[in-house]
Scaffold this active site. Structure first.
Site: not given
Length: 287
Positions: A239, A265-267
């Site tokens: 992230d 990552g973030h999602f």
């Protein structure tokens, strides 16, 4: 015979805001409830696959905040994290939720922790997915973003740079080893809603208010220490905003928290739903 869960799509009025939400109808009427609080720049649609995966066993409820998704807010709505929490608080009361676990992701953390401070009796447990509550979890880039102020030259342009299709897609792809697993509809749908009239202005206002969340971290941490809710932390370690130390930091206040890390990552749900959904199911079964 395999049966898909029933997913209903409704709206409810909260202080002049038409709140759109998705709700799964589980086979058991007494099934555990999980309130899904989405992040930026997305909406309840980010949970579509999770609703399909777990909606037959659990009651999953995913609202859109004002300024996001299908929710419709008055033109004079003042966008701040306190106001988002006001609306979600009213939403919970409007649909008569009494006791539930919360899934807090990204913007869902400041909304959810405000809710928890106001109504600790509502919260049966926490699923934290890249939902930051500690300064240790802020990347250098995130710290620079949080420090932006309206009076700074170029500050608003910096924020608006994140609100483009390139910026939105980048948030999905950053840190993902194999982008072919990402569905392009995710960022295209996000961008569709971002491009609606007034939406970018709402996001600029929320970006300038983000410092209020960092200022509130000590309060959220005190709440965690006092109530020690059952907590499941699942974290994408690549992230660019909320770094891995932010996940480990929960252990200082909730020592029994269960932590799981994923090389994405973030999602994280976009790439690791098959791994994360069973963890959520087991967590809800234990509550």
């Amino acid at each position: 015979m395999f049966e898909l869960p029933r997913i209903e799509h409704r709206t409810v009025e909260v202080d002049g805001v038409e709140v759109f939400y998705r709700e799964s109808i589980p086979a058991r009427p007494d099934a555990p409830t999980l309130l899904l609080l989405h992040g930026f720049p997305s909406g309840s649609h980010q949970f579509r696959a999770l609703l399909q995966a777990l909606g037959g066993q659990y009651r999953l409820i995913a609202p859109d905040y004002p300024g996001f998704g299908h929710t419709s807010a008055p033109a004079d709505f003042e966008y701040s994290f306190d106001r988002l929490a006001d609306v979600i608080e009213g939403f919970v009361e409007a649909i008569d939720l009494r006791r539930f676990a919360m899934y807090v992701f990204d913007f869902g953390a400041p909304v959810g922790f405000r809710l928890a401070l106001r109504h600790p009796e509502w919260i049966a447990g926490l699923v934290v997915q890249n939902g930051n509550a500690y300064e240790a979890g802020l990347s250098d880039g995130a710290k620079g973003f949080v420090a932006l102020r309206p009076e700074q030259e170029g500050a608003e342009d910096t924020i608006r740079g994140l609100l483009t299709l390139e910026g939105t897609r980048g948030q999905y792809e950053h840190g993902v080893p194999d982008p072919s697993v990402l569905s392009p509809e995710s960022w295209l749908l996000d961008q569709h809603f971002l491009d609606l009239p007034g939406r970018k202005e709402a996001q600029v206002a929320l970006a300038f208010d983000y410092q209020s969340n960092v200022d509130s971290y000590p309060e959220w941490q005190r709440w965690l220490r006092e109530y020690t809710p059952p907590t499941l932390v699942v974290w994408g370690v690549e992230d660019p905003f909320f770094t891995e130390p932010g996940a480990h930091a929960y252990l200082a206040d909730v020592p029994d928290a269960e932590l799981h890390f994923f090389g994405t990552g973030h999602f994280a749900l976009e790439t690791h739903l098959p791994e994360i959904a069973p963890l959520i199911a087991k967590f809800l079964d234990r509550l």
